[in-house]
Design an enzyme around this catalytic site. Structure first.
Site, PDB file in Angstrom:
ATOM      1  N   GLU A  35     -20.098 -75.072   8.932  1.00  0.00           N
ATOM      2  CA  GLU A  35     -18.753 -74.651   9.315  1.00  0.00           C
ATOM      3  C   GLU A  35     -18.461 -73.220   8.872  1.00  0.00           C
ATOM      4  O   GLU A  35     -17.840 -72.459   9.607  1.00  0.00           O
ATOM      5  CB  GLU A  35     -17.726 -75.615   8.701  1.00  0.00           C
ATOM      6  CG  GLU A  35     -16.296 -75.185   8.928  1.00  0.00           C
ATOM      7  CD  GLU A  35     -15.277 -76.146   8.338  1.00  0.00           C
ATOM      8  OE1 GLU A  35     -15.663 -77.212   7.816  1.00  0.00           O
ATOM      9  OE2 GLU A  35     -14.075 -75.819   8.398  1.00  0.00           O
ATOM     10  N   GLU A  90      -3.968 -82.300   4.896  1.00  0.00           N
ATOM     11  CA  GLU A  90      -3.932 -81.609   6.190  1.00  0.00           C
ATOM     12  C   GLU A  90      -3.249 -82.445   7.263  1.00  0.00           C
ATOM     13  O   GLU A  90      -3.740 -82.599   8.377  1.00  0.00           O
ATOM     14  CB  GLU A  90      -5.351 -81.227   6.629  1.00  0.00           C
ATOM     15  CG  GLU A  90      -6.011 -80.261   5.662  1.00  0.00           C
ATOM     16  CD  GLU A  90      -7.370 -79.758   6.127  1.00  0.00           C
ATOM     17  OE1 GLU A  90      -8.066 -80.496   6.849  1.00  0.00           O
ATOM     18  OE2 GLU A  90      -7.726 -78.617   5.765  1.00  0.00           O
ATOM     19  N   ASP A 144     -13.019 -75.237  -0.256  1.00  0.00           N
ATOM     20  CA  ASP A 144     -13.477 -75.898   0.973  1.00  0.00           C
ATOM     21  C   ASP A 144     -14.827 -75.380   1.454  1.00  0.00           C
ATOM     22  O   ASP A 144     -14.869 -74.586   2.387  1.00  0.00           O
ATOM     23  CB  ASP A 144     -12.430 -75.684   2.077  1.00  0.00           C
ATOM     24  CG  ASP A 144     -12.742 -76.493   3.314  1.00  0.00           C
ATOM     25  OD1 ASP A 144     -13.645 -77.328   3.257  1.00  0.00           O
ATOM     26  OD2 ASP A 144     -12.074 -76.288   4.331  1.00  0.00           O
TER      27      ASP A 144
HETATM   28  C1  BDP Z   1     -12.176 -78.427   6.530  1.00  0.00           C
HETATM   29  C2  BDP Z   1     -12.378 -78.439   8.001  1.00  0.00           C
HETATM   30  C3  BDP Z   1     -11.604 -79.484   8.721  1.00  0.00           C
HETATM   31  C4  BDP Z   1     -11.803 -80.817   8.017  1.00  0.00           C
HETATM   32  C5  BDP Z   1     -11.444 -80.705   6.565  1.00  0.00           C
HETATM   33  C6  BDP Z   1     -11.767 -81.936   5.746  1.00  0.00           C
HETATM   34  O1  BDP Z   1     -12.009 -77.168   8.489  1.00  0.00           O
HETATM   35  O2  BDP Z   1     -12.034 -79.509  10.055  1.00  0.00           O
HETATM   36  O3  BDP Z   1     -11.027 -81.806   8.620  1.00  0.00           O
HETATM   37  O4  BDP Z   1     -12.184 -79.687   5.961  1.00  0.00           O
HETATM   38  O5  BDP Z   1     -12.760 -81.901   5.041  1.00  0.00           O
HETATM   39  O6  BDP Z   1     -13.294 -77.808   6.001  1.00  0.00           O
HETATM   40  O7  BDP Z   1     -11.042 -82.910   5.795  1.00  0.00           O
END
Ligand code: BDP
Length: 734
Positions: free
Chosen positions: A415, A314, A387
């Site tokens: 989340e 990401e 996720d």
């Molecule tokens: C996702 C989240 C994000 C996190 C990412 C992670 O939306 O905010 O940074 O995972 O785990 O679930 O790195």
């Protein structure tokens, strides 16, 4: 009336206020499960009172002192009598706590072999005699073992268990039991919904807030032995001297509680510090930079735990920026940490845009690296391949990385479960995940056993959870989010503890031992996760969230920068059916699983229906086990989810007499919001999917109050988070 009369009245009033504040403080959720209220059952309380006259601890160490203080606080409250700490005379009915090394009395019991098998953190609790006097003993090889045993004994009393002839031996099944904070250095918490970060960097290191101590107590009561203080999307400044000083102060507070501090690092740190113009792990200058910085870290924090790393994920920097792989990246840091006994938690949460099916992403990148990681690297793998969705099959890495240390990453912060607004106990999700049978080495190859190192014989083991506590008085926002933190900690100690058992313990300690309260609320907790699945994404649907914030529904989301950030990518609804084909005719992600599972998931007649649409694109007319066609079943599930929330509301309403007013009203109000949101989820999804199925909502279900356009507009307005909201980070993800 005399002046004196008014003065007295005033003093009385102040006392009254102080008293009232104490009562309400006790019930505003701050104390979590460590309330230590007087044992309500009179007979039992008397028995306990007779059993504990004093706490005898020989040898003074910081760890033993906190254990004794906790016992004193707990027993005095629970037994409603002062219980003294002494280091001198053995009287009968003493509680003798300590290690053979520091306590001659414990040493005299010659527990050698029995303690040896319990390792550094295990303990014994038992009734025995010393010098002919009946005593209760908490013995361990280390101070932290004594502390864990103390919390265990208190738990038994808090949950009103009989202590007659107890003899308990307990040791953790996993080594690293760690919580992860996603706290930014500006105190905004990514995906945290309970206020600002607990770490008040502005007043550290001078001010050591009581909160830090209570935080340590809460975690130690579960056996949690590590905390990663900052967000995985890491700010490089965390390794600066200014921050290390502050972090050292926190580490000092946590140390007697057996909690080690870890930090998330930014892979580009050597560049961010302005020292180098690259961060290539194979470059000797970069290696030296990390060695030097790590040395510095250990100067500040001699028992520092290690680094958690989100790399090439990401948008975060990582070794691939220099053409190196994850093992090169992790091993370079591992070498810097090794002289001090530190470890690297290297996250496996990666999904390159080049991989067609995001489900396959992390396996495809990591599987070829199995066996290439240094022995002080542990791969930290999210429970599912995507996720933290309400239900995911397990991440195939768990059964594939035979030569790599691996640990679990769960999410306590909700989340994808309605933030701190919805009641969604995560225990059942953790249990489902840990008990999943992978068959990789035959029966018994469960995820829990893999984590324990029993299946592949790995040396380093662990479990982590992303938690959300913040400055909210009750730490977690929704009082029931505490229960998921609790369940995580208990299962990290022993992955065989069931969600139901953890829920019951938590309820007894957090609210009441009244069976009439516990039974219905435990039922609520046990259905709450499934309710969340049903009204959001039943039958194996996933990621239908409004983009970025992950709160409300937007299954129509399309046309984003990356297709795997849209909802349509996941559900693939069309005139002919719905679901993602991951069988041989599709992305063939099922081939990542061991043969028996690949076979089961790949067969539409064998795949568990609650995961069906993860693996198959299924005709709307497909006959389900219930006899309904898929479309009707989908509608049924969405409606069932809403009804489950309404059921929780009705049950909670009946329990007013058992709960203090503050927490009763809060949960009641939040359930109202949850019901409203659940209806929005249901109607948005059903109306949207109906545009593909072309079929009616079967008779007997309430009709959606609005049309699809209404819900689309709602998603655009209502769910776009405020700019200050933690969920609206500057990086727009998914
Ligand atoms: C996702 C989240 C994000 C996190 C990412 C992670 O939306 O905010 O940074 O995972 O785990 O679930 O790195």
């Amino acid at each position: 009336m005399s002046r004196r009369f008014f003065t007295n009245l005033f003093i009385l009033w102040v006392f009254f206020l102080a008293g009232a504040a104490q009562v309400s403080n006790a019930e505003d959720g701050y104390d979590m499960w460590l309330r230590y209220q007087q044992v309500a059952d009179n007979t039992l309380r008397k028995t306990y009172q007779q059993q504990f006259n004093q706490i005898l601890v020989e040898g003074v160490t910081p760890g033993l002192s906190v254990a004794a203080a906790e016992l004193q606080r707990g027993l005095s409250g629970l037994l409603d009598k002062p219980v003294a700490i002494t280091n001198k005379k053995l009287s009968k009915q003493s509680l003798v706590v300590g290690t053979p090394a520091t306590s001659p009395l414990i040493a005299s019991l010659q527990l050698g072999d029995r303690l040896a098998v319990l390792g550094d953190e295990g303990y014994l609790i038992e009734q025995t005699r010393i010098n002919k006097r009946p005593v209760t003993v908490i013995a361990a090889n280390s101070d932290v073992g004594v502390l864990y045993g103390s919390f265990h004994l208190l738990r038994l009393i808090q949950t009103q268990q009989s202590l007659a002839n107890i003899s308990i031996a307990s040791a953790p099944k996993l080594q690293h039991r760690v919580i992860n904070h996603w706290d930014n250095l500006n105190r905004v918490v990514e995906r945290g919904y309970a206020g600002l970060s607990l770490w008040d960097w502005g007043t550290l290191p001078e001010h050591k807030s009581q909160r830090y101590i209570d935080y340590a107590r809460i975690n130690a009561s579960l056996g949690i032995n590590g905390t990663v203080l900052n967000n995985v999307n890491a700010d490089p400044r965390v390794l600066s001297d200014q921050f290390l000083q502050k972090i050292a102060a926190l580490a000092d507070v946590f140390r007697p509680y057996g909690i080690k501090v870890y930090l998330s690092i930014n892979y580009n740190s050597p560049r961010a510090f302005g020292d180098l113009d690259l961060a290539d792990p194979l470059d000797p200058r970069v290696q030296q930079w990390w060695k030097d910085r790590t040395k510095k870290v250990y100067e500040y924090i001699p028992d520092f735990g290690g680094y958690l790393v989100k790399a090439n994920s990401e948008g975060q920097p990582g070794p691939q920026d220099y053409g190196r792989n994850h093992a090169d990246g992790a091993n370079m840091l591992a070498a810097a940490l090794k002289p001090y006994g530190g470890v690297v938690f290297w996250r496996a949460f990666v999904y390159s845009p080049d991989i067609g099916d995001r489900f396959r992403g992390s396996y495809d990148e990591f599987k070829p690296l199995d066996g290439k990681f240094a022995d002080n690297v542990i791969l930290q793998v999210k429970n599912g391949p995507i996720d933290f969705q309400p239900r995911e099959p397990y991440s195939a890495l768990f059964s594939a990385m035979e030569k790599t240390n691996m640990m679990m990453e769960f999410q306590v912060t909700q989340e994808y479960f309605g933030f701190a607004t919805h009641l969604a106990y995560q225990g059942p999700l953790f249990e489902e995940s840990l008990r999943t049978e992978t068959y990789v080495k035959g029966e018994g190859s469960t995820i829990g056993n893999i984590l324990e190192g029993k299946v592949f014989n790995t040396k380093r083991t662990g479990m982590a959870a992303v938690i959300n506590p913040g400055t909210d008085r009750n730490w977690t926002g929704h009082p029931f989010v505490q229960s998921s933190w609790y369940a995580f900690g208990r299962m990290a100690w022993d992955h065989d503890i069931s969600a139901e058992a953890a829920a019951e313990e938590w309820l007894r300690m957090t609210f009441s031992n009244e069976q009439k309260f516990i039974d219905p609320v435990k039922d609520m907790m046990m259905i709450s996760r499934e309710a969340g699945v049903n009204y959001r994404s039943p039958l194996g649907l996933t990621h239908l969230y409004s983009q970025g914030d992950h709160y409300g529904p937007a299954p129509w989301t399309s046309n984003l920068e990356r297709p795997d950030w849209t909802a349509i990518y996941y559900h693939r609804a069309a005139k002919d059916g719905i679901g993602f084909d991951r069988t041989k005719t599709g992305s063939n992600a099922i081939a990542q699983y061991p043969a028996p599972l690949a076979k089961m998931y790949g067969d539409i007649n064998a795949v568990p229906e609650d995961m069906m649409l993860w693996f198959h694109h299924v005709s709307w007319d497909h006959k389900m086990k219930s006899g309904r066609i898929l479309w009707d079943e989908l509608v049924h599930k969405y409606y069932e989810g809403v009804e489950q929330v309404r059921h929780m509301q009705r049950e909670w309403d009946k329990l007013e007499g058992y709960v203090d007013a503050e927490r009763f009203a809060q949960v009641k109000a939040l359930l109202q919001v949850q019901e409203r949101d659940a209806v929005i989820w249901r109607d948005s999804c059903v109306l949207y999917f109906q545009t593909f199925s072309g079929k009616p909502i079967p008779a007997g279900y309430e009709k959606p109050k609005h049309d699809l356009d209404y819900y689309k507009a709602l998603a655009r307005t209502r769910y776009v988070p405020e700019p200050w909201h933690p969920a609206s980070s500057s990086r727009v993800l998914k």
